[in-house]
Design an enzyme around this catalytic site. Structure first.
Site, mmCIF file in Angstrom:
data_model
loop_
_atom_site.group_PDB
_atom_site.id
_atom_site.type_symbol
_atom_site.label_atom_id
_atom_site.label_comp_id
_atom_site.label_asym_id
_atom_site.label_seq_id
_atom_site.Cartn_x
_atom_site.Cartn_y
_atom_site.Cartn_z
ATOM 1 N N SER A 29 0.820 -1.214 0.000
ATOM 2 C CA SER A 29 0.000 0.000 0.000
ATOM 3 C C SER A 29 0.855 1.265 0.000
ATOM 4 C CB SER A 29 -0.931 0.018 1.219
ATOM 5 O OG SER A 29 -0.182 -0.149 2.410
ATOM 6 N N ASN A 116 -2.071 -2.858 13.040
ATOM 7 C CA ASN A 116 -3.531 -2.722 12.971
ATOM 8 C C ASN A 116 -4.034 -1.497 13.746
ATOM 9 O OD1 ASN A 116 -3.260 -5.051 11.598
ATOM 10 N ND2 ASN A 116 -4.268 -6.374 13.090
ATOM 11 N N THR A 161 -40.113 27.395 -9.078
ATOM 12 C CA THR A 161 -40.406 26.012 -8.706
ATOM 13 C C THR A 161 -40.661 25.317 -10.041
ATOM 14 O OG1 THR A 161 -42.780 26.403 -8.477
ATOM 15 C CG2 THR A 161 -41.473 26.614 -6.468
ATOM 16 N N HIS A 162 -40.263 24.064 -10.149
ATOM 17 C CA HIS A 162 -40.354 23.331 -11.426
ATOM 18 C C HIS A 162 -39.603 24.055 -12.548
ATOM 19 C CE1 HIS A 162 -43.651 21.079 -9.449
ATOM 20 N NE2 HIS A 162 -43.974 22.279 -8.985
ATOM 21 N N SER A 283 -13.882 27.730 -26.764
ATOM 22 C CA SER A 283 -13.947 26.563 -27.627
ATOM 23 C C SER A 283 -12.859 26.684 -28.675
ATOM 24 C CB SER A 283 -15.324 26.518 -28.284
ATOM 25 O OG SER A 283 -15.262 25.818 -29.502
ATOM 26 N N LYS A 289 -17.835 31.038 -27.864
ATOM 27 C CA LYS A 289 -18.122 30.254 -26.653
ATOM 28 C C LYS A 289 -17.363 30.720 -25.419
ATOM 29 C CE LYS A 289 -20.429 27.157 -26.120
ATOM 30 N NZ LYS A 289 -20.300 25.736 -26.460
ATOM 31 N N ASN A 291 -17.369 28.842 -21.783
ATOM 32 C CA ASN A 291 -17.962 27.676 -21.102
ATOM 33 C C ASN A 291 -17.726 27.692 -19.586
ATOM 34 O OD1 ASN A 291 -18.773 26.668 -23.612
ATOM 35 N ND2 ASN A 291 -16.789 25.671 -23.921
ATOM 36 N N GLU A 296 -19.071 22.991 -14.041
ATOM 37 C CA GLU A 296 -19.332 21.691 -14.690
ATOM 38 C C GLU A 296 -18.467 20.598 -14.086
ATOM 39 O OE1 GLU A 296 -20.652 22.453 -19.275
ATOM 40 O OE2 GLU A 296 -18.648 23.068 -18.739
ATOM 41 N N GLN A 328 -7.215 -2.201 4.071
ATOM 42 C CA GLN A 328 -6.209 -1.401 3.374
ATOM 43 C C GLN A 328 -6.847 -0.601 2.235
ATOM 44 O OE1 GLN A 328 -2.120 -2.871 3.023
ATOM 45 N NE2 GLN A 328 -2.497 -2.998 0.837
HETATM 46 N N1 ARG Z 1 -1.174 -1.455 5.236
HETATM 47 C C1 ARG Z 1 -2.100 -1.998 6.160
HETATM 48 C C2 ARG Z 1 -3.456 -1.265 6.031
HETATM 49 O O1 ARG Z 1 -3.509 -0.288 5.391
HETATM 50 C C3 ARG Z 1 -1.581 -1.811 7.550
HETATM 51 C C4 ARG Z 1 -2.071 -2.825 8.514
HETATM 52 C C5 ARG Z 1 -1.534 -4.172 8.159
HETATM 53 N N2 ARG Z 1 -1.870 -5.152 9.100
HETATM 54 C C6 ARG Z 1 -1.788 -6.468 8.825
HETATM 55 N N3 ARG Z 1 -2.135 -7.267 9.765
HETATM 56 N N4 ARG Z 1 -1.448 -6.897 7.660
HETATM 57 O O2 ARG Z 1 -4.453 -1.676 6.543
#
Ligand code: ARG
Length: 464
Positions: A29, A116, A161-162, A283, A289, A291, A296, A328
């Site tokens: 990650s 964790n 309205t509408h 444009s 134009k 825009n 948007e 994750q």
């Molecule tokens: N990269 C993990 C996450 O974003 C961190 C926690 C990982 N924990 C594990 N038991 N693999 O959740």
């Protein structure tokens, strides 16, 4: 992203073969969670401070850990840090760098915690910061709305309205409707912040830790309002992220509705406003134009925020307790929502005070659509007719007006009286646009005096 030397995995002791190269990349990650680095480091310093306080590490060990983390923090800030995909995530990258920096002592930092509870803490610290930034932008936008509304407490336009002309209102009143919506968004984010700002750290992997940690102390160091009461909940809860994206979705829905309105108002068919050139594009083929790209795009970006909310709800719905790797996947939707919100609010805070209302076009539009018909019906009620009969009389008069191309105020007194003898010459005060808006003179109504008061109250509300 640089590549560091091939580090060993923390779980190598248990494994007999190296992680598959695809699996390593698939499960990593760090390519996106490196954004959490400042929060990870702040969390680690607080954790180490607590470990020293309760005697799990020595004063000297703490000092080395802290200064090591500070060096790493500077490296990351200056872009000199080598992020390694084989170290999976922001947490292990930083911990590995710390051990390289200060040696074996670095390995004591992870005592009494797990990734964790660490990651849950990081996201909460990140989100708390971002909510504060978002709320600052909301206040900027609100103050821009108030200034524009104040300048237009007497600028008459048709209320719709509408999408059909309904009754005259003043532009300031209309703008204050957007103010109220955005104010509710501010409230919602502040409320969400309360549940973000509770410390999961100390839950460790899921069950707590056998070390004599002081969670209240860590919470205090990190500015959390308290600690999470259940360790399983602490590591697995992502309600706060869902709440945030839900509040963000409502905010984006408001900005999207408003964008739609600005786009319509800026069209040549409506011509109510001019958007400043610096907010528009032209444009490549049609020379005439101009825009409204910014509104948007805000309208378009709303979809990705709704998507993030759906992604997070779906992410959580199948997860048994406690932490699962699924979690994750919480980061990218949250990060993207934050970026999108900050960008769209920046655009609106700048755009709204800069819009140029075409007062004449607004007024003419209000004159065209029989917008004072309800005022005439109310007038007849005051003269003694019941409302349903009054409604029918005015309906007939509108038909006469349509046939001869005249507004109600342009019909002669005789014509008006042909439908009801109750109508007298004082009717013409009621049929003017000013008469109509001034008559709605109660809190929440469009009378200019009431709108001015609403703006004063709103200013006090946002300066708290
Ligand atoms: N990269 C993990 C996450 O974003 C961190 C926690 C990982 N924990 C594990 N038991 N693999 O959740």
């Amino acid at each position: 992203m640089g590549v560091a030397d091939e580090p060993k995995k923390p779980w190598d002791g248990r494994f007999t073969e190296a992680t598959d190269a695809f699996v390593e990349a698939f499960t990593a990650s760090v390519t996106f969670d490196h954004v959490l680095a400042p929060y990870d480091i702040a969390g680690s310093i607080a954790h180490a401070t607590m470990l020293e306080k309760v005697g799990i590490i020595t004063g000297n060990e703490f000092k080395q850990i802290k200064s090591g983390l500070e060096v790493i923090s500077k490296e990351i800030e200056s872009g000199d840090f080598n992020w390694s995909v084989s170290l999976e995530d922001v947490h292990m990258n930083i911990e590995h760098a710390l051990t390289r920096q200060i040696g074996e002592i670095g390995k004591t930092l992870h005592t009494g915690r797990s990734r964790n509870d660490q990651v849950a803490t990081d996201i909460r610290l990140y989100l708390r910061d971002q909510i504060d930034q978002i709320c600052i932008k909301i206040r900027q936008l609100q103050s821009g709305i108030l200034n524009l509304a104040q300048a237009h407490t007497e600028t008459i336009m048709p209320g719709l309205t509408h999408l059909q002309v309904a009754q005259p209102i003043v532009l300031g009143h209309h703008l204050m409707a957007w103010f109220e919506m955005i104010d509710r968004d501010h409230h919602r984010l502040q409320d969400c912040r309360k549940r973000v700002n509770i410390l999961p750290l100390g839950a460790a992997a899921l069950a707590g830790t056998s070390f004599p940690i002081d969670r209240e102390f860590t919470a205090e160091l990190l500015g959390f309002d308290g600690i999470m009461d259940n360790s399983l909940d602490a590591v697995s809860d992502r309600d706060f992220a869902i709440e945030f994206t839900a509040a963000a979705s409502l905010l984006m829905m408001h900005l999207s509705r408003w964008s739609e309105e600005l786009i319509i108002w800026a069209s040549s068919q409506f011509g109510y406003i001019e958007l400043p050139d610096r907010f528009c594009t032209g444009s490549s083929i049609m020379p005439q134009k101009k825009n409204p790209d910014v509104p948007e795009l805000v309208r378009g970006k709303t979809g990705r925020v709704f998507g993030s909310l759906t992604a997070l709800l779906t992410l959580m719905k199948g997860q048994p307790l406690a932490y699962n790797k699924d979690n994750q996947e919480d980061k990218e939707p949250v990060f993207d929502t934050v970026t999108t919100l900050l960008q769209c609010l920046t655009a609106f805070a700048d755009l709204i005070p800069a819009i140029i209302p075409h007062k004449d076009n607004m007024r003419n539009a209000a004159l065209k659509g029989y917008s004072t018909a309800t005022d005439l019906a109310d007038y007849l009620v005051r003269k003694g007719l019941v409302f349903r009969d009054a409604h029918a009389v005015v309906g007939k008069l509108v038909t006469i007006g349509i046939e001869c191309g005249k507004d109600l105020s342009e019909l002669s007194l005789e014509t008006l009286q042909s439908r009801s003898a109750l109508i007298e010459s004082d009717v013409f005060n009621v049929l003017t646009l000013e008469g109509s808006v001034n008559a709605r003179d109660h809190p929440g109504g469009t009378a200019p005096a009431q709108v001015a008061r609403a703006i004063t109250r709103a200013r006090a509300r946002i300066s708290d």
